[in-house]
Structures are given as C-alpha cells and as structure tokens.
Design a protein around this motif. Structure first.
Motif, PDB file in Angstrom:
ATOM      1  N   ALA A 210     -42.899  -5.102  -5.926  1.00  0.00           N
ATOM      2  CA  ALA A 210     -41.783  -5.607  -6.725  1.00  0.00           C
ATOM      3  C   ALA A 210     -40.931  -6.483  -5.828  1.00  0.00           C
ATOM      4  CB  ALA A 210     -40.972  -4.461  -7.300  1.00  0.00           C
ATOM      5  N   LYS A 211     -41.249  -7.772  -5.860  1.00  0.00           N
ATOM      6  CA  LYS A 211     -40.497  -8.734  -5.061  1.00  0.00           C
ATOM      7  C   LYS A 211     -39.711  -9.610  -6.020  1.00  0.00           C
ATOM      8  CE  LYS A 211     -41.134 -12.502  -1.771  1.00  0.00           C
ATOM      9  NZ  LYS A 211     -42.066 -13.149  -0.837  1.00  0.00           N
ATOM     10  N   PHE A 212     -38.399  -9.532  -5.887  1.00  0.00           N
ATOM     11  CA  PHE A 212     -37.526 -10.223  -6.831  1.00  0.00           C
ATOM     12  C   PHE A 212     -37.196 -11.634  -6.349  1.00  0.00           C
ATOM     13  CE2 PHE A 212     -37.041  -5.778  -7.787  1.00  0.00           C
ATOM     14  CZ  PHE A 212     -36.967  -5.758  -9.169  1.00  0.00           C
ATOM     15  N   PRO A 219     -31.466 -17.100   4.407  1.00  0.00           N
ATOM     16  CA  PRO A 219     -31.606 -17.275   5.856  1.00  0.00           C
ATOM     17  C   PRO A 219     -33.067 -17.254   6.318  1.00  0.00           C
ATOM     18  CG  PRO A 219     -29.871 -15.700   5.366  1.00  0.00           C
ATOM     19  CD  PRO A 219     -30.586 -15.972   4.075  1.00  0.00           C
ATOM     20  N   PHE A 220     -33.906 -16.451   5.671  1.00  0.00           N
ATOM     21  CA  PHE A 220     -35.329 -16.399   6.029  1.00  0.00           C
ATOM     22  C   PHE A 220     -35.985 -17.759   5.814  1.00  0.00           C
ATOM     23  CE2 PHE A 220     -39.764 -16.175   4.798  1.00  0.00           C
ATOM     24  CZ  PHE A 220     -40.337 -15.279   5.686  1.00  0.00           C
ATOM     25  N   ARG A 221     -35.614 -18.419   4.727  1.00  0.00           N
ATOM     26  CA  ARG A 221     -36.275 -19.706   4.443  1.00  0.00           C
ATOM     27  C   ARG A 221     -35.917 -20.740   5.493  1.00  0.00           C
ATOM     28  NH1 ARG A 221     -36.082 -19.443  -2.171  1.00  0.00           N
ATOM     29  NH2 ARG A 221     -37.310 -17.522  -2.264  1.00  0.00           N
ATOM     30  N   GLU A 222     -34.723 -20.611   6.073  1.00  0.00           N
ATOM     31  CA  GLU A 222     -34.404 -21.467   7.223  1.00  0.00           C
ATOM     32  C   GLU A 222     -35.254 -21.019   8.419  1.00  0.00           C
ATOM     33  OE1 GLU A 222     -30.419 -21.073   9.011  1.00  0.00           O
ATOM     34  OE2 GLU A 222     -31.477 -21.579  10.870  1.00  0.00           O
ATOM     35  N   ASP A 232     -38.412 -23.672  -8.094  1.00  0.00           N
ATOM     36  CA  ASP A 232     -38.067 -22.456  -7.354  1.00  0.00           C
ATOM     37  C   ASP A 232     -39.207 -21.461  -7.542  1.00  0.00           C
ATOM     38  OD1 ASP A 232     -37.735 -21.261  -9.894  1.00  0.00           O
ATOM     39  OD2 ASP A 232     -35.646 -21.902  -9.964  1.00  0.00           O
ATOM     40  N   ARG A 233     -38.966 -20.183  -7.192  1.00  0.00           N
ATOM     41  CA  ARG A 233     -40.073 -19.226  -7.220  1.00  0.00           C
ATOM     42  C   ARG A 233     -40.048 -18.309  -8.447  1.00  0.00           C
ATOM     43  NH1 ARG A 233     -41.572 -20.664  -2.290  1.00  0.00           N
ATOM     44  NH2 ARG A 233     -40.566 -20.033  -0.362  1.00  0.00           N
ATOM     45  N   ARG A 234     -39.247 -18.671  -9.447  1.00  0.00           N
ATOM     46  CA  ARG A 234     -39.067 -17.723 -10.551  1.00  0.00           C
ATOM     47  C   ARG A 234     -40.263 -17.587 -11.477  1.00  0.00           C
ATOM     48  NH1 ARG A 234     -33.414 -19.282 -12.999  1.00  0.00           N
ATOM     49  NH2 ARG A 234     -34.304 -21.337 -12.569  1.00  0.00           N
ATOM     50  N   TYR A 236     -43.129 -16.818 -10.294  1.00  0.00           N
ATOM     51  CA  TYR A 236     -43.972 -15.737  -9.748  1.00  0.00           C
ATOM     52  C   TYR A 236     -43.169 -14.555  -9.211  1.00  0.00           C
ATOM     53  CZ  TYR A 236     -43.795 -19.284  -5.906  1.00  0.00           C
ATOM     54  OH  TYR A 236     -43.414 -20.234  -4.997  1.00  0.00           O
ATOM     55  N   GLN A 237     -42.010 -14.785  -8.620  1.00  0.00           N
ATOM     56  CA  GLN A 237     -41.203 -13.640  -8.194  1.00  0.00           C
ATOM     57  C   GLN A 237     -40.439 -13.087  -9.406  1.00  0.00           C
ATOM     58  OE1 GLN A 237     -38.868 -14.995  -4.840  1.00  0.00           O
ATOM     59  NE2 GLN A 237     -40.680 -15.161  -3.530  1.00  0.00           N
ATOM     60  N   MET A 238     -40.019 -11.823  -9.290  1.00  0.00           N
ATOM     61  CA  MET A 238     -39.481 -11.146 -10.474  1.00  0.00           C
ATOM     62  C   MET A 238     -38.022 -11.454 -10.784  1.00  0.00           C
ATOM     63  SD  MET A 238     -40.944  -7.319 -10.464  1.00  0.00           S
ATOM     64  CE  MET A 238     -39.740  -7.062 -11.772  1.00  0.00           C
ATOM     65  N   ILE A 263     -40.559  -2.548  -2.148  1.00  0.00           N
ATOM     66  CA  ILE A 263     -39.533  -3.083  -3.033  1.00  0.00           C
ATOM     67  C   ILE A 263     -38.709  -4.041  -2.173  1.00  0.00           C
ATOM     68  CG2 ILE A 263     -37.558  -2.547  -4.530  1.00  0.00           C
ATOM     69  CD1 ILE A 263     -40.250  -1.209  -5.411  1.00  0.00           C
ATOM     70  N   LYS A 264     -38.406  -5.200  -2.718  1.00  0.00           N
ATOM     71  CA  LYS A 264     -37.733  -6.223  -1.917  1.00  0.00           C
ATOM     72  C   LYS A 264     -36.900  -7.122  -2.790  1.00  0.00           C
ATOM     73  CE  LYS A 264     -38.815 -10.280   0.756  1.00  0.00           C
ATOM     74  NZ  LYS A 264     -39.789 -11.258   1.123  1.00  0.00           N
ATOM     75  N   PRO A 265     -35.646  -7.444  -2.422  1.00  0.00           N
ATOM     76  CA  PRO A 265     -34.847  -6.887  -1.335  1.00  0.00           C
ATOM     77  C   PRO A 265     -34.543  -5.401  -1.516  1.00  0.00           C
ATOM     78  CG  PRO A 265     -33.860  -8.915  -2.216  1.00  0.00           C
ATOM     79  CD  PRO A 265     -34.926  -8.492  -3.161  1.00  0.00           C
ATOM     80  N   VAL A 289     -33.629  -7.501   3.578  1.00  0.00           N
ATOM     81  CA  VAL A 289     -33.966  -8.909   3.849  1.00  0.00           C
ATOM     82  C   VAL A 289     -32.898  -9.680   4.628  1.00  0.00           C
ATOM     83  CG1 VAL A 289     -35.469  -9.022   1.822  1.00  0.00           C
ATOM     84  CG2 VAL A 289     -33.067  -9.760   1.639  1.00  0.00           C
ATOM     85  N   SER A 290     -33.273 -10.923   4.937  1.00  0.00           N
ATOM     86  CA  SER A 290     -32.447 -11.779   5.793  1.00  0.00           C
ATOM     87  C   SER A 290     -31.002 -11.918   5.314  1.00  0.00           C
ATOM     88  CB  SER A 290     -33.105 -13.148   5.918  1.00  0.00           C
ATOM     89  OG  SER A 290     -33.286 -13.739   4.639  1.00  0.00           O
ATOM     90  N   GLY A 291     -30.812 -12.118   4.017  1.00  0.00           N
ATOM     91  CA  GLY A 291     -29.451 -12.316   3.514  1.00  0.00           C
ATOM     92  C   GLY A 291     -28.595 -11.059   3.627  1.00  0.00           C
ATOM     93  N   THR A 328     -36.715  -4.133   8.671  1.00  0.00           N
ATOM     94  CA  THR A 328     -35.335  -4.554   8.905  1.00  0.00           C
ATOM     95  C   THR A 328     -35.167  -5.275  10.239  1.00  0.00           C
ATOM     96  OG1 THR A 328     -33.028  -3.829   9.077  1.00  0.00           O
ATOM     97  CG2 THR A 328     -34.698  -2.249   9.814  1.00  0.00           C
ATOM     98  N   TYR A 329     -34.339  -6.327  10.196  1.00  0.00           N
ATOM     99  CA  TYR A 329     -34.002  -7.065  11.414  1.00  0.00           C
ATOM    100  C   TYR A 329     -33.095  -6.239  12.315  1.00  0.00           C
ATOM    101  CZ  TYR A 329     -35.942 -10.608   8.393  1.00  0.00           C
ATOM    102  OH  TYR A 329     -36.792 -11.282   7.550  1.00  0.00           O
ATOM    103  N   HIS A 330     -32.582  -5.127  11.793  1.00  0.00           N
ATOM    104  CA  HIS A 330     -31.745  -4.233  12.602  1.00  0.00           C
ATOM    105  C   HIS A 330     -32.590  -3.265  13.440  1.00  0.00           C
ATOM    106  CE1 HIS A 330     -28.028  -5.303  10.520  1.00  0.00           C
ATOM    107  NE2 HIS A 330     -28.587  -5.054   9.352  1.00  0.00           N
TER     108      HIS A 330
HETATM  109  C1  PBG Z   1     -42.817 -15.162   2.011  1.00  0.00           C
HETATM  110  C2  PBG Z   1     -41.704 -14.240   2.308  1.00  0.00           C
HETATM  111  C3  PBG Z   1     -40.315 -14.398   2.095  1.00  0.00           C
HETATM  112  C4  PBG Z   1     -39.710 -13.284   2.685  1.00  0.00           C
HETATM  113  C5  PBG Z   1     -40.720 -12.481   3.184  1.00  0.00           C
HETATM  114  N1  PBG Z   1     -41.939 -13.079   2.937  1.00  0.00           N
HETATM  115  C6  PBG Z   1     -39.533 -15.508   1.523  1.00  0.00           C
HETATM  116  C7  PBG Z   1     -39.652 -15.900   0.122  1.00  0.00           C
HETATM  117  O1  PBG Z   1     -40.325 -15.288  -0.686  1.00  0.00           O
HETATM  118  O2  PBG Z   1     -39.046 -16.923  -0.190  1.00  0.00           O
HETATM  119  C8  PBG Z   1     -38.233 -13.028   2.754  1.00  0.00           C
HETATM  120  C9  PBG Z   1     -37.781 -12.127   3.862  1.00  0.00           C
HETATM  121  C10 PBG Z   1     -36.333 -12.153   4.160  1.00  0.00           C
HETATM  122  O3  PBG Z   1     -35.511 -12.801   3.459  1.00  0.00           O
HETATM  123  O4  PBG Z   1     -35.938 -11.507   5.139  1.00  0.00           O
HETATM  124  N2  PBG Z   1     -43.120 -15.340   0.687  1.00  0.00           N
END
Ligand code: PBG
Length: 341
Positions: A210-212, A219-222, A232-234, A236-238, A263-265, A289-291, A328-330
C-alpha cells in the motif's frame, strides 16, 4: 449553609485517599516502573536504513532537505556500511542514481549498474548484513515514471518484465531481499516467478503493497532525482483517502508471494498499519519517508522541538500502530543513541 457544608464533607469523603483504590499513576512513579510496564519498544533490530548510492569517487554530498542523509559513492558506501555494522543495524535498503537515464531505464537491470555494484560493496564489507534493494524504474527513466511509457500512458504489463529483470539482476549481485515499489499490478507475482526461474528461490520480497501518492516523498525525489517529467503518479500510487483498498492491495501482494508487506508513508497512515496488523499475519514494514524525516529535522534545527524525544515518540507510534519493521532515515542516529545509553 448546613446543606453546603454537608456537600463539601461528602465530596471530601469520596476523594479521600483511602477511597481511591484505582491509581494508574502508581506504575508511572519511577523510570524503572515505567520500563517494566512499557508495551512497545523500538529496537535497533527493527530498523532498515535507506542509502543513496551514486557513481564517482569520494562523493559524500548531503541532501539539502534531508540533513544527515548523503549521496555516497561506492568507496564512501563501504565506510558507511562499516559504521552501520558497528552499530549493529541489521539491514539497509539501497537506492541508486544512474550515470544516464533513458526511456527504458537500462541501468536499472545492468549487471554493472550502480545498485548492483553497491550490493557487492556492502557484502564485501559485511557479508551478514541484510541487503535490500528498491525495485522501480523512476530513478532510471528519462521521463521519471515508475514504469515504461507507451502512447503517453504508463504501460502496466510491459513494465513487469523490466521490474522482474531488475530484481533478478539484484539477486545475482547478492541482494537478500528485493522491494518492488512501482505499484504496477502483478509486480510481486512477476518478480517471484522470475526469481524462482533463475535459481533465486531464497531471495525474499518485501512488497510496497500500500504505497500512497504522497506529498511526503518530496525530499526523496530531490535525493533520487526522480520526479516525473509529466503528470504525476496518481494513476498507479494509491489515493490517500482509501483504507479498504489498501487492505486489498496487501491481500493481492500476499497472494502473489510477498514475504513481507509495506505501508508507505508511515505517520499519516497509522490507521492502515493497525488495520493491516489486525487482518494479516505477515511481517509488516512501514516506510517513515523523506518528508516525515524532513519535517522533524526542520523543526529540530529551528529549536522548535526536542529532536531525540520527538524521533523516539514517532518511531514508537509506528510500532504501536502495528509495524514490525521501520524503514527510516533515523536508523543510524537511533542506533547511536541506543549505543550511548
Ligand atoms: C520509488 C520510491 C519512492 C520512494 C521510495 N521508492 C519515490 C516515489 O514513489 O516517488 C520514496 C521514499 C521517501 O520519500 O523516503 N518509486
């Protein structure tokens, strides 16, 4: 007058210490008592540390919106893996930035691609470290989408073959676990079949089930240089509004052979974590996630919150909601805090 006095006396009697038998505060009196009754604990064992690998030598560039997270060239990655192992972290997940991008994401499944080389580098430093990889096309494609594009559309079924090739190439380089994150229907089954056919039956799959479609990936995309160049990714992402659909996605990925589901985020979806935990018995991972990381770091750098306490509280909430594992980045700082306690 008399009535009032009586009432006061009655209230006093009710509140008299001897009358108050139930006192939850008794177990909160000292740290040792609190520790004895603590229900949820975050352990170093629960954490998976994401790393960003790049071509070049001696690169260790901090990602601006993610203080403490770096682009690492392979030599720097080896140093990082030594530290991570010293801190007793058990697992990392690798993300790669390719030399060049093209329409089909060729470096994603190249034998000497950046991630494939990074897997071997990790294993050279610590053969026991669990090395996971993200399997997706977005960092590798010129258009930045997670699948291949045909007539301006992301072609689900054509993408499966590319994802399967990528997963097999990671397995061949020594990955222990692959984590498909493209949100293509059928990706887990396609990858399982390809791994088994190529003799990688022992390589497991952590499904980004379940990736929303989340603003918290900013920040990850940077960091991964992966924003989509159009749209955008809508598709395919939820949709962040859908909980029942998330459970269906988890069910489908388990049916296709996922060993663990994600599950993400994490933080905006704690309810989904809880519902998934109640409905399934597979190990569940949550991606902090990054944000989510960036928000906490920004507030901490401004002196607006206590960084350590806030981090521990957030990670604890993710576990309490039902996650077994947290990406986690932590992870590294948490392990450092644990070691120094
Ligand atoms: C690749 C992917 C993404 C993240 C993990 N794998 C970015 C996205 O789907 O745009 C995000 C991870 C994060 O924000 O920390 N698809």
């Amino acid at each position: 007058m008399l009535d009032q006095e009586l009432e006061l006396r009655t209230n006093f009697d009710v509140a008299k210490p001897s009358a108050l038998r139930v006192r939850p505060r008794r177990l909160r009196r000292t740290e040792n008592l609190r520790a004895l009754v603590r229900e949820t604990r975050v352990r170093v064992d629960d954490l998976i540390y994401p790393l960003f690998v790049v071509h070049g030598k001696n690169v260790r560039d901090e990602i601006s919106a993610m203080p403490g997270v770096f682009h690492l060239s392979l030599d720097q990655l080896e140093r990082e893996i030594a530290q991570v192992s010293e801190l007793n972290l058990r697992a990392v997940i690798l993300f790669g930035l390719p030399e060049t991008k093209d329409e089909w994401g060729s470096e994603d499944y190249a034998e000497r691609g950046i991630v494939q080389d990074a897997i071997r580098a990790c294993k050279r430093v610590n053969p026991d470290l669990v090395v996971m990889t993200d399997v997706c096309l977005c960092q590798y494609t010129s258009h930045g989408h997670c699948g291949v594009v045909r007539d301006g559309q992301i072609d689900n079924d054509a993408t499966l073959e590319y994802l399967a090739r990528t997963a097999v190439s990671h397995a061949a380089a020594g990955a222990d676990m692959v984590a498909p994150s493209a949100m293509m229907d059928g990706q887990v089954g396609a990858i399982r079949a390809a791994l088994d056919a190529q003799g990688f039956g022992d390589v497991s799959i952590l499904a980004y089930a379940a990736k929303f479609a989340s603003a918290f990936y900013g920040p990850f995309r940077e960091a991964a240089d992966s924003p989509p160049k159009f749209g955008d990714r809508r598709q395919y992402q939820m949709d962040p509004a859908n909980a029942r659909e998330a459970l269906r996605e988890v069910e489908l990925d388990i049916a296709q052979g996922a060993d663990m589901v994600m599950i993400k985020p994490a933080l905006p979806y704690l309810d989904i974590l809880r519902q998934t935990r109640d409905a399934f018995n597979h190990p569940i991972a949550a991606y902090n996630v990054s944000g989510e990381y960036a928000m906490l770091k920004a507030a901490a750098q401004n002196g607006w919150i206590d960084e350590r306490k806030a981090t521990l509280e957030l990670l604890t909430s993710i576990k309490r909601a039902g996650a077994d594992l947290i990406l986690t980045y932590h992870a590294k700082e948490f392990a450092e805090w644990s070691a120094s306690r």
